[in-house]
Write a protein that holds these residues in place. Structure first.
Motif, PDB file in Angstrom:
ATOM      1  N   LEU A 234       4.597   7.987 -32.180  1.00  0.00           N
ATOM      2  CA  LEU A 234       5.677   8.338 -31.253  1.00  0.00           C
ATOM      3  C   LEU A 234       5.766   9.849 -31.034  1.00  0.00           C
ATOM      4  CD1 LEU A 234       8.435   5.898 -32.581  1.00  0.00           C
ATOM      5  CD2 LEU A 234       7.228   5.734 -30.386  1.00  0.00           C
ATOM      6  N   GLY A 235       5.710  10.602 -32.128  1.00  0.00           N
ATOM      7  CA  GLY A 235       5.894  12.048 -32.026  1.00  0.00           C
ATOM      8  C   GLY A 235       4.745  12.756 -31.356  1.00  0.00           C
ATOM      9  N   TYR A 236       3.528  12.325 -31.678  1.00  0.00           N
ATOM     10  CA  TYR A 236       2.341  12.954 -31.076  1.00  0.00           C
ATOM     11  C   TYR A 236       2.064  12.371 -29.691  1.00  0.00           C
ATOM     12  CZ  TYR A 236      -2.436  14.811 -30.846  1.00  0.00           C
ATOM     13  OH  TYR A 236      -3.587  15.471 -30.485  1.00  0.00           O
ATOM     14  N   GLY A 237       2.243  11.066 -29.551  1.00  0.00           N
ATOM     15  CA  GLY A 237       1.921  10.405 -28.297  1.00  0.00           C
ATOM     16  C   GLY A 237       2.888  10.708 -27.173  1.00  0.00           C
ATOM     17  N   GLY A 238       4.134  11.081 -27.510  1.00  0.00           N
ATOM     18  CA  GLY A 238       5.123  11.349 -26.476  1.00  0.00           C
ATOM     19  C   GLY A 238       4.693  12.414 -25.485  1.00  0.00           C
ATOM     20  N   THR A 239       4.035  13.448 -25.986  1.00  0.00           N
ATOM     21  CA  THR A 239       3.588  14.537 -25.114  1.00  0.00           C
ATOM     22  C   THR A 239       2.565  14.051 -24.089  1.00  0.00           C
ATOM     23  OG1 THR A 239       3.976  16.185 -26.840  1.00  0.00           O
ATOM     24  CG2 THR A 239       2.478  16.802 -25.070  1.00  0.00           C
ATOM     25  N   PHE A 240       1.769  13.044 -24.467  1.00  0.00           N
ATOM     26  CA  PHE A 240       0.672  12.606 -23.592  1.00  0.00           C
ATOM     27  C   PHE A 240       1.131  11.777 -22.399  1.00  0.00           C
ATOM     28  CE2 PHE A 240      -1.620  14.165 -27.124  1.00  0.00           C
ATOM     29  CZ  PHE A 240      -2.854  14.547 -26.631  1.00  0.00           C
ATOM     30  N   VAL A 241       2.386  11.365 -22.388  1.00  0.00           N
ATOM     31  CA  VAL A 241       2.912  10.717 -21.192  1.00  0.00           C
ATOM     32  C   VAL A 241       2.801  11.684 -20.016  1.00  0.00           C
ATOM     33  CG1 VAL A 241       4.935   9.658 -20.123  1.00  0.00           C
ATOM     34  CG2 VAL A 241       4.501   9.312 -22.563  1.00  0.00           C
ATOM     35  N   ASN A 329       2.950  19.560 -35.169  1.00  0.00           N
ATOM     36  CA  ASN A 329       3.259  18.487 -36.113  1.00  0.00           C
ATOM     37  C   ASN A 329       2.022  17.864 -36.752  1.00  0.00           C
ATOM     38  OD1 ASN A 329       2.218  16.690 -34.107  1.00  0.00           O
ATOM     39  ND2 ASN A 329       4.232  16.600 -33.141  1.00  0.00           N
ATOM     40  N   VAL A 330       0.818  18.161 -36.243  1.00  0.00           N
ATOM     41  CA  VAL A 330      -0.397  17.495 -36.720  1.00  0.00           C
ATOM     42  C   VAL A 330      -0.661  17.719 -38.215  1.00  0.00           C
ATOM     43  CG1 VAL A 330      -2.918  17.388 -36.497  1.00  0.00           C
ATOM     44  CG2 VAL A 330      -1.474  17.412 -34.450  1.00  0.00           C
ATOM     45  N   PRO A 331      -0.688  18.968 -38.735  1.00  0.00           N
ATOM     46  CA  PRO A 331      -0.949  19.155 -40.165  1.00  0.00           C
ATOM     47  C   PRO A 331       0.100  18.479 -41.042  1.00  0.00           C
ATOM     48  CG  PRO A 331      -1.164  21.221 -38.974  1.00  0.00           C
ATOM     49  CD  PRO A 331      -0.533  20.259 -38.035  1.00  0.00           C
ATOM     50  N   GLY A 332       1.372  18.591 -40.656  1.00  0.00           N
ATOM     51  CA  GLY A 332       2.441  17.988 -41.443  1.00  0.00           C
ATOM     52  C   GLY A 332       2.337  16.474 -41.485  1.00  0.00           C
ATOM     53  N   LEU A 333       2.032  15.853 -40.358  1.00  0.00           N
ATOM     54  CA  LEU A 333       1.889  14.395 -40.309  1.00  0.00           C
ATOM     55  C   LEU A 333       0.732  13.935 -41.186  1.00  0.00           C
ATOM     56  CD1 LEU A 333       2.478  13.852 -36.488  1.00  0.00           C
ATOM     57  CD2 LEU A 333       3.890  12.905 -38.328  1.00  0.00           C
ATOM     58  N   GLN A 334      -0.398  14.643 -41.111  1.00  0.00           N
ATOM     59  CA  GLN A 334      -1.564  14.244 -41.891  1.00  0.00           C
ATOM     60  C   GLN A 334      -1.316  14.475 -43.385  1.00  0.00           C
ATOM     61  OE1 GLN A 334      -3.646  12.693 -40.187  1.00  0.00           O
ATOM     62  NE2 GLN A 334      -5.486  12.465 -41.394  1.00  0.00           N
ATOM     63  N   LEU A 335      -0.690  15.590 -43.730  1.00  0.00           N
ATOM     64  CA  LEU A 335      -0.404  15.877 -45.132  1.00  0.00           C
ATOM     65  C   LEU A 335       0.589  14.869 -45.704  1.00  0.00           C
ATOM     66  CD1 LEU A 335      -0.576  17.641 -47.659  1.00  0.00           C
ATOM     67  CD2 LEU A 335       1.245  19.072 -46.705  1.00  0.00           C
ATOM     68  N   TYR A 336       1.617  14.544 -44.938  1.00  0.00           N
ATOM     69  CA  TYR A 336       2.641  13.603 -45.411  1.00  0.00           C
ATOM     70  C   TYR A 336       2.019  12.245 -45.730  1.00  0.00           C
ATOM     71  CZ  TYR A 336       6.774  10.605 -45.437  1.00  0.00           C
ATOM     72  OH  TYR A 336       7.734   9.685 -45.784  1.00  0.00           O
ATOM     73  N   GLY A 363      -0.928   6.518 -30.199  1.00  0.00           N
ATOM     74  CA  GLY A 363       0.108   7.259 -29.477  1.00  0.00           C
ATOM     75  C   GLY A 363      -0.419   7.829 -28.172  1.00  0.00           C
ATOM     76  N   ILE A 364      -1.636   8.410 -28.221  1.00  0.00           N
ATOM     77  CA  ILE A 364      -2.251   8.953 -27.010  1.00  0.00           C
ATOM     78  C   ILE A 364      -2.481   7.839 -25.991  1.00  0.00           C
ATOM     79  CG2 ILE A 364      -4.328  10.008 -26.046  1.00  0.00           C
ATOM     80  CD1 ILE A 364      -4.632  11.558 -28.660  1.00  0.00           C
ATOM     81  N   ALA A 365      -3.040   6.715 -26.466  1.00  0.00           N
ATOM     82  CA  ALA A 365      -3.357   5.603 -25.568  1.00  0.00           C
ATOM     83  C   ALA A 365      -2.098   5.055 -24.898  1.00  0.00           C
ATOM     84  CB  ALA A 365      -4.074   4.495 -26.338  1.00  0.00           C
ATOM     85  N   ILE A 366      -1.062   4.825 -25.714  1.00  0.00           N
ATOM     86  CA  ILE A 366       0.178   4.285 -25.157  1.00  0.00           C
ATOM     87  C   ILE A 366       0.846   5.299 -24.238  1.00  0.00           C
ATOM     88  CG2 ILE A 366       2.514   3.487 -25.736  1.00  0.00           C
ATOM     89  CD1 ILE A 366       1.349   2.302 -28.301  1.00  0.00           C
ATOM     90  N   PRO A 385       7.608  13.796 -17.881  1.00  0.00           N
ATOM     91  CA  PRO A 385       8.099  14.561 -19.031  1.00  0.00           C
ATOM     92  C   PRO A 385       9.306  13.932 -19.726  1.00  0.00           C
ATOM     93  CG  PRO A 385       7.586  16.039 -17.213  1.00  0.00           C
ATOM     94  CD  PRO A 385       7.514  14.646 -16.675  1.00  0.00           C
ATOM     95  N   TRP A 386      10.320  13.485 -18.965  1.00  0.00           N
ATOM     96  CA  TRP A 386      11.505  12.936 -19.636  1.00  0.00           C
ATOM     97  C   TRP A 386      11.229  11.579 -20.282  1.00  0.00           C
ATOM     98  CZ3 TRP A 386      13.601   8.280 -18.353  1.00  0.00           C
ATOM     99  CH2 TRP A 386      13.486   7.795 -17.041  1.00  0.00           C
ATOM    100  N   VAL A 387      10.268  10.833 -19.735  1.00  0.00           N
ATOM    101  CA  VAL A 387       9.870   9.584 -20.390  1.00  0.00           C
ATOM    102  C   VAL A 387       9.187   9.907 -21.722  1.00  0.00           C
ATOM    103  CG1 VAL A 387       8.414   7.532 -20.226  1.00  0.00           C
ATOM    104  CG2 VAL A 387       9.666   8.330 -18.209  1.00  0.00           C
ATOM    105  N   GLY A 388       8.357  10.946 -21.726  1.00  0.00           N
ATOM    106  CA  GLY A 388       7.739  11.390 -22.974  1.00  0.00           C
ATOM    107  C   GLY A 388       8.768  11.849 -23.991  1.00  0.00           C
ATOM    108  N   ALA A 389       9.842  12.483 -23.510  1.00  0.00           N
ATOM    109  CA  ALA A 389      10.911  12.936 -24.410  1.00  0.00           C
ATOM    110  C   ALA A 389      11.562  11.759 -25.125  1.00  0.00           C
ATOM    111  CB  ALA A 389      11.956  13.724 -23.622  1.00  0.00           C
ATOM    112  N   LEU A 390      11.657  10.618 -24.465  1.00  0.00           N
ATOM    113  CA  LEU A 390      12.229   9.423 -25.101  1.00  0.00           C
ATOM    114  C   LEU A 390      11.361   8.962 -26.271  1.00  0.00           C
ATOM    115  CD1 LEU A 390      13.372   7.332 -21.989  1.00  0.00           C
ATOM    116  CD2 LEU A 390      14.775   8.762 -23.493  1.00  0.00           C
ATOM    117  N   PHE A 391      10.038   9.051 -26.106  1.00  0.00           N
ATOM    118  CA  PHE A 391       9.118   8.713 -27.198  1.00  0.00           C
ATOM    119  C   PHE A 391       9.402   9.589 -28.421  1.00  0.00           C
ATOM    120  CE2 PHE A 391       6.977   6.290 -24.146  1.00  0.00           C
ATOM    121  CZ  PHE A 391       5.865   5.642 -24.663  1.00  0.00           C
ATOM    122  N   VAL A 392       9.495  10.892 -28.194  1.00  0.00           N
ATOM    123  CA  VAL A 392       9.675  11.841 -29.299  1.00  0.00           C
ATOM    124  C   VAL A 392      11.054  11.663 -29.930  1.00  0.00           C
ATOM    125  CG1 VAL A 392       9.594  14.260 -29.964  1.00  0.00           C
ATOM    126  CG2 VAL A 392       8.105  13.444 -28.141  1.00  0.00           C
TER     127      VAL A 392
END
Length: 408
Positions: A234-241, A329-336, A363-366, A385-392
């Motif tokens: 959700l967090g990474y894929g939202g931007t790709f909308v 958010n990529v390093p934090g997500l992978q580390l977590y 996330g990218i695909a969706i 953009p605002w649809v992507g914001a809903l994902f995030v």
């Protein structure tokens, strides 16, 4: 001239000495170089969507499937192939992955039609998924615990540097010499990545203990890991909308010329590079807390872009902020994910990392698919953009819930 003629072993020794001064192993830079090539092929298609669509006589949303289906290739290939290749020596695996990457891009450059191009993208996605899944755990294992997020960020910096230089350059080449020339260039980047891996990656890298099939299934049954994967998607894929259709947005909504798109992508990539490194440092101690604030800011900026996309100046300012947040958010997500796997399911770190790479790409695909639906709907390009914001925003809620059960 002597520098150019040095053997790979001498180059490796030189970089190894330099790495000792910085406290970072030379193999980490080999991973970064390979990530650069892989990152270029993943995202360069964003700048070429109008060019590919026109050449193959397909619609923009159909061309967007080249983003979605590549991501699905990564999502399917990452966990399955990572598990199947767990016993292969790490260096041999990395070199084999780069060979597959070269093959996929070579096929793309000679694809006679849309379906062959899709097949080439999926094949390349297989190499992508395993590379980042295994590379992240290798990077984290080669440094002290307090530098693990930073090491992962440096490896992923190859991805961000690809967006800074590779994607704008590839877009420029595609616009002036045809999109096939871009894929030829990317295949050559793969040759460089393969050479770097052969020269710099040591032969004695230790394989993580391979998880049994039952252990691998436990990854998908673990509530904390499932929440982390959902957070990633959700967090990474939202931007790709919106990002998937950034080139059409800049041309049709903002009113910029096609020639300006490469420059905007360059600025966007610079912001991504800055955000990626800053995000890695911020997530070193408490990745969950850092991710929460990153997602909040990301959702806000996406919402703001809905309004600023119509202005040539403010759209660029907003995109720079969005670029800084979208990969932070990529390093934090992978580390977590690696931390959770280490704590609750020891021995499944590689598999958990692979599933998280899959989550990134799901996330990218969706996101790309939903963006395509928005584009052809009455809402249009300007609503992505605002649809992507809903994902995030959903990612924010998942992060809050994850933090709550972590405290318990």
């Amino acid at each position: 001239m002597q520098t150019i003629s040095r053997k790979p072993e001498a180059v490796a020794l030189s970089l190894s000495s330099a790495s000792k001064k910085t406290g970072l192993p030379a193999a980490l830079w080999a991973l970064t170089i390979a990530a650069f090539g892989i990152g270029t092929t993943e995202f360069v298609i964003v700048g070429l969507l109008p060019t590919v669509a026109e050449d193959l006589a397909i619609s923009i949303p159909s061309a967007g499937l080249l983003v979605s289906l590549y991501a699905m290739g990564v999502a399917v290939g990452a966990p399955v192939l990572t598990a199947l290749t767990s016993r292969i020596p790490r260096k041999t695996l990395l070199i084999s992955l780069m060979a597959l990457f070269i093959l996929g891009n070579g096929l793309a450059s000679i694809a006679p039609g849309f379906y062959t191009l899709v097949l080439a993208r999926i094949v390349t996605g297989f190499a992508h998924g395993v590379f980042f899944a295994v590379g992240a755990t290798i990077a984290a294992a080669m440094v002290a615990p307090e530098k693990r997020a930073t090491a992962i960020a440096i490896m992923f910096a190859g991805l961000t540097l690809a967006i800074v230089t590779g994607v704008p350059l590839g877009t420029f080449i595609g616009q002036h010499f045809g999109w096939r020339a871009t894929f030829i260039g990317v295949a050559l980047l793969g040759v460089v990545g393969l050479t770097a891996s052969a020269a710099l990656v040591p032969n004695n890298l230790k394989n993580n203990e391979s998880a049994s099939l039952t252990g691998q299934l436990k990854v998908l049954a673990n509530k904390r890991l499932l929440l982390a994967f959902l957070m990633t998607a959700l967090g990474y894929g939202g931007t790709f909308v919106a990002f998937t259709y950034l080139s059409p947005i800049l041309q049709e909504v903002t009113g910029l010329r096609e020639s300006a798109v490469s420059l905007i992508l360059l600025l966007y990539g610079i912001a991504i590079a800055i955000g990626n490194l800053a995000g890695g440092k911020a997530a070193n101690k408490n990745p969950l807390k850092a991710l929460l604030w990153m997602f909040v800011l990301q959702a806000v900026v996406l919402l703001v872009f809905t309004f600023t996309a119509h202005d040539k100046v403010w759209s660029i300012v907003t995109l720079f902020a969005l670029g800084g947040l979208s990969f932070a958010n990529v390093p934090g997500l992978q580390l977590y994910v690696v931390q959770v796997a280490e704590k609750y399911l020891p021995g499944t770190e590689d598999v958990a990392s692979a599933f998280n790479i899959a989550a990134f790409n799901i996330g990218i695909a969706i996101g790309a698919y939903v963006g395509g639906l928005v584009v052809v709907s009455p809402l249009g390009l300007e609503s992505t953009p605002w649809v992507g914001a809903l994902f995030v925003l959903l990612a924010v809620l998942v992060t809050l819930y994850s933090a709550r059960i972590s405290r318990k």
